[in-house]
Design an enzyme around this catalytic site. Structure first.
Site, PDB file in Angstrom:
ATOM      1  N   ALA A  55       0.845  -1.192   0.000  1.00 23.95           N
ATOM      2  CA  ALA A  55       0.000   0.000   0.000  1.00 23.95           C
ATOM      3  C   ALA A  55       0.879   1.241   0.000  1.00 23.95           C
ATOM      4  O   ALA A  55       1.885   1.298   0.702  1.00 23.95           O
ATOM      5  CB  ALA A  55      -0.902   0.003   1.230  1.00 23.95           C
ATOM      6  N   LYS A  83      -5.954   3.272  -4.893  1.00 21.17           N
ATOM      7  CA  LYS A  83      -6.222   3.416  -3.458  1.00 21.17           C
ATOM      8  C   LYS A  83      -6.641   4.860  -3.188  1.00 21.17           C
ATOM      9  O   LYS A  83      -5.896   5.784  -3.503  1.00 21.17           O
ATOM     10  CB  LYS A  83      -4.956   3.069  -2.656  1.00 21.17           C
ATOM     11  CG  LYS A  83      -5.071   3.386  -1.171  1.00 21.17           C
ATOM     12  CD  LYS A  83      -3.814   3.024  -0.418  1.00 21.17           C
ATOM     13  CE  LYS A  83      -3.877   3.530   1.018  1.00 21.17           C
ATOM     14  NZ  LYS A  83      -2.627   3.339   1.748  1.00 21.17           N
TER      15      LYS A  83
HETATM   16  C1  LIG Z   1       4.683  -6.762   7.393  1.00 22.93           C
HETATM   17  C2  LIG Z   1       5.122  -5.617   6.570  1.00 22.93           C
HETATM   18  C3  LIG Z   1       4.190  -4.911   5.803  1.00 22.93           C
HETATM   19  C4  LIG Z   1       4.584  -3.811   5.053  1.00 22.93           C
HETATM   20  N1  LIG Z   1       3.649  -3.102   4.364  1.00 22.93           N
HETATM   21  C5  LIG Z   1       4.014  -1.950   3.741  1.00 22.93           C
HETATM   22  C6  LIG Z   1       3.070  -1.149   3.070  1.00 22.93           C
HETATM   23  O1  LIG Z   1       1.890  -1.477   2.970  1.00 22.93           O
HETATM   24  N2  LIG Z   1       3.493  -0.001   2.492  1.00 22.93           N
HETATM   25  C7  LIG Z   1       4.802   0.393   2.539  1.00 22.93           C
HETATM   26  O2  LIG Z   1       5.135   1.474   2.048  1.00 22.93           O
HETATM   27  N3  LIG Z   1       5.726  -0.384   3.124  1.00 22.93           N
HETATM   28  C8  LIG Z   1       5.369  -1.521   3.726  1.00 22.93           C
HETATM   29  N4  LIG Z   1       6.311  -2.296   4.333  1.00 22.93           N
HETATM   30  C9  LIG Z   1       7.710  -1.942   4.197  1.00 22.93           C
HETATM   31  C10 LIG Z   1       8.216  -2.440   2.850  1.00 22.93           C
HETATM   32  O3  LIG Z   1       8.043  -3.828   2.769  1.00 22.93           O
HETATM   33  C11 LIG Z   1       9.667  -2.156   2.663  1.00 22.93           C
HETATM   34  O4  LIG Z   1       9.871  -0.804   2.919  1.00 22.93           O
HETATM   35  C12 LIG Z   1      10.117  -2.456   1.266  1.00 22.93           C
HETATM   36  O5  LIG Z   1       9.800  -3.753   0.886  1.00 22.93           O
HETATM   37  C13 LIG Z   1      11.600  -2.222   1.087  1.00 22.93           C
HETATM   38  O6  LIG Z   1      12.374  -3.220   1.531  1.00 22.93           O
HETATM   39  P1  LIG Z   1      13.954  -3.031   1.335  1.00 22.93           P
HETATM   40  O7  LIG Z   1      14.231  -2.841  -0.112  1.00 22.93           O
HETATM   41  O8  LIG Z   1      14.438  -2.005   2.273  1.00 22.93           O
HETATM   42  O9  LIG Z   1      14.525  -4.424   1.845  1.00 22.93           O
HETATM   43  P2  LIG Z   1      14.406  -5.920   1.266  1.00 22.93           P
HETATM   44  O10 LIG Z   1      13.205  -6.115   0.436  1.00 22.93           O
HETATM   45  O11 LIG Z   1      14.590  -6.798   2.448  1.00 22.93           O
HETATM   46  O12 LIG Z   1      15.640  -6.073   0.295  1.00 22.93           O
HETATM   47  C14 LIG Z   1      16.938  -6.300   0.795  1.00 22.93           C
HETATM   48  C15 LIG Z   1      17.882  -6.538  -0.350  1.00 22.93           C
HETATM   49  O13 LIG Z   1      19.202  -6.558   0.163  1.00 22.93           O
HETATM   50  C16 LIG Z   1      19.906  -7.628  -0.427  1.00 22.93           C
HETATM   51  N5  LIG Z   1      20.951  -8.070   0.491  1.00 22.93           N
HETATM   52  C17 LIG Z   1      20.860  -8.313   1.816  1.00 22.93           C
HETATM   53  N6  LIG Z   1      22.042  -8.739   2.297  1.00 22.93           N
HETATM   54  C18 LIG Z   1      22.900  -8.755   1.246  1.00 22.93           C
HETATM   55  C19 LIG Z   1      24.254  -9.113   1.099  1.00 22.93           C
HETATM   56  N7  LIG Z   1      24.994  -9.562   2.118  1.00 22.93           N
HETATM   57  N8  LIG Z   1      24.810  -9.014  -0.137  1.00 22.93           N
HETATM   58  C20 LIG Z   1      24.093  -8.582  -1.192  1.00 22.93           C
HETATM   59  N9  LIG Z   1      22.807  -8.220  -1.108  1.00 22.93           N
HETATM   60  C21 LIG Z   1      22.214  -8.313   0.099  1.00 22.93           C
HETATM   61  C22 LIG Z   1      18.876  -8.712  -0.663  1.00 22.93           C
HETATM   62  O14 LIG Z   1      19.284  -9.596  -1.679  1.00 22.93           O
HETATM   63  C23 LIG Z   1      17.678  -7.847  -1.108  1.00 22.93           C
HETATM   64  O15 LIG Z   1      17.771  -7.614  -2.491  1.00 22.93           O
HETATM   65  C24 LIG Z   1       5.941  -3.420   5.051  1.00 22.93           C
HETATM   66  C25 LIG Z   1       6.877  -4.164   5.767  1.00 22.93           C
HETATM   67  C26 LIG Z   1       6.480  -5.248   6.519  1.00 22.93           C
HETATM   68  C27 LIG Z   1       7.516  -6.017   7.285  1.00 22.93           C
END
Ligand SMILES: Cc1cc2nc3c(=O)[nH]c(=O)nc-3n(C[C@H](O)[C@H](O)[C@H](O)COP(=O)(O)OP(=O)(O)OC[C@H]3O[C@@H](n4cnc5c(N)ncnc54)[C@H](O)[C@@H]3O)c2cc1C
Length: 490
Positions: A55, A83
């Protein structure tokens, strides 16, 4: 790399290929287009993305426009739906609900915001409310959508919407866009780093392959905060004592017949659940406090609430609400889950990513990495995080629910001074302070505080100076505009 000699940033390494990593790549690629700065995204084949986060809020569309991503293509690729806001069910009390819609709410009358006049109008028995004067709320309630149109009255001129999308498809779509724009991608797992004498990150070391050197490192590695915590030891400020929810179970269900153009947030016994319809399925989750509820009963409660079979095995996610003590340390900037976590009650995580990126552009460094610049960035983002934390917390602390230990705890705990002051001011005058650039303006606070039953002791005194008949005429016109907008919707 000689960090003592200032110079332009010529290379950026982004660690992480989730939503944060690819949004960073696309935005930085766009902002630095035409320069010789090389941008590389490193993502691990062994460590998946978190894959939830479905969302959003309206600024996501501004982001797409800014970086030149076609909205229609994005909607198609991410199986997105419209939305119009959030319906908060059972938050004030079981059986009651309130709306937090997007877009304009009424209009300014005699320089006073509309909700102040509405608070005054309660004195002369005005019974109309949010769904009468917010086209977003009215459309969401009616299950209809109509595009904004500045020629079709104030309500349609001010309509805004956001998207629900499939989180697993967002990173993939952005990755394709970034690839076409010359962003490099390395599928490697970072196992260590080489640091300079002054403690900055110099090179990433991988489980296999050559190291990667860069001037600036963006940590988008998810909850683990590989660089910002693992290397730079920024520290974490834990907010669980204010926001105790620390787990979620999430699982998709099949689409049912009805159209739902809003996120449903329903308060349950030990937290709340979301329901997010996409083009091809419905996303569901229960965010709960593990101090108050174990995992299996949480899953059972979600299964009961969705009333259907899950299409895939539900997933359990653990998190600690809070933020890094520093989002930017040395030559490492953390974005996304690596920077902190606030539960998705107001869909703010993805917004915090883009906001962090815009602020990074406003404070874009050279290779001197001046501490004053870094401190200014951190201060701006800390303020934003804390304001959003207070906004989320307001939904809990003002509830009238006392039916479970969870609700008794969240309604009786001490509040941050900043939120206490805000509630006191609202109670006294119906006012909500906000600064230019704040994500949540006074009207957003109004939706939530009013929805939870808080009423000011005295409405804004200047509203008394407006002619009540003229105000009523404006109300009637606005309500007609909203009805016309709903009638025009499909
Ligand atoms: C239950 C839940 C519900 C959510 N709902 C919402 C919502 O409705 N709206 C919203 O705006 N946000 C929401 N969020 C937050 C949202 O999911 C995240 O902000 C978003 O997915 C971004 O994640 P990220 O890219 O920071 O991390 P991740 O998706 O965890 O990506 C991490 C990346 O780092 C890489 N990586 C990790 N370690 C290494 C390594 N050692 N070497 C190389 N690569 C590595 C992985 O391969 C991956 O590609 C929610 C979160 C949760 C937990």
């Amino acid at each position: 790399m000689d960090m003592t000699r200032p110079g332009r940033i010529r290379s950026i390494a982004i660690v992480g290929g989730g939503t944060a990593g690819w949004m960073s790549a696309v935005l930085l690629g766009h902002a630095l287009r035409g320069s010789d700065c090389r941008i590389t995204v490193v993502e691990s084949a062994d460590i998946g993305i978190v894959g939830v986060g479905e969302a959003t809020i309206p600024p996501i569309l501004d982001f797409l426009d800014l970086v030149g991503i076609d909205r229609e293509m994005f909607v198609r690729e991410t199986r997105a739906t419209i939305k119009l806001g959030i319906r908060f069910q059972d938050w004030k009390a079981i059986g009651e609900h309130y709306w937090h819609p997007f877009g304009s709410f009424g209009c300014v009358i005699d320089r006073r915001p509309f909700h102040h006049h509405l608070q005054r109008a309660a004195e002369w028995g005005e019974a109309r409310g949010v769904t009468d004067f917010s086209l977003g709320a009215a459309l969401a309630q009616a299950g209809r959508f109509v595009p904004p149109d500045p020629r079709a009255g104030l309500a349609r001129a001010g309509l805004r919407h956001a998207l629900h999308f499939d989180a697993s498809l967002v990173a993939r779509t952005l990755r394709t866009v970034a690839g076409r724009r010359g962003i490099e991608r390395l599928e490697r797992t970072v196992v260590d780093v080489v640091r300079t004498a002054d403690g900055h990150v110099d090179e990433l070391l991988f489980s296999e392959g050559e190291p990667l050197a860069a001037d600036l490192f963006i940590d988008c590695s998810g909850f683990r905060g590989l660089l910002i915590e693992g290397v730079m030891a920024a520290g974490y400020e834990d907010w669980t004592h204010w926001l105790p929810c620390d787990r979620a179970v999430a699982g998709p269900t099949a689409l049912t017949g009805e159209t739902q153009l809003y996120t449903l947030s329903q308060a349950l016994g030990s937290g709340w659940r979301w329901r997010i319809p996409l083009q091809h399925r419905v996303g569901n989750g229960y965010v709960y406090s593990s101090r108050h509820l174990e995992d299996q009963p949480a899953l059972d409660a979600l299964a009961r609430a969705v009333g259907g079979d899950f299409l895939a095995e539900p997933r359990l996610l653990r998190f600690t609400t809070g933020r890094r003590r520093a989002f930017w340390k040395g030559n490492v900037v953390a974005l996304g889950l690596a920077s902190g976590f606030l539960e998705p009650l107001e869909s703010t995580s993805i917004h915090l990513m883009t906001s962090g990126l815009y602020k990074l552009l406003d404070h874009f460094p050279d290779r001197s990495f001046d501490p004053a610049n870094i401190a200014a960035y951190n201060a701006a983002l800390i303020e934003e995080y804390e304001t959003i934390r207070d906004f989320i917390l307001a939904h809990y602390c003002l509830s009238e629910r006392r039916d479970t230990p969870f609700w008794r705890d969240v309604t009786s705990q001490p509040l941050p001074d900043s939120l206490r002051a805000r509630i006191d001011l609202y109670r006294a005058s119906g006012r909500c302070p906000f600064r230019q650039g704040d994500l949540f303006a006074d009207v957003n606070w109004y939706y939530v505080l009013h929805g939870l039953g808080l009423r000011p002791r005295r409405p804004d005194p200047l509203t008394e100076l407006s002619d009540p008949r003229a105000v009523r005429d404006v109300f009637d016109q606005l309500a007609r505009d909203v009805q016309d907008g709903v009638a025009a919707g499909r």
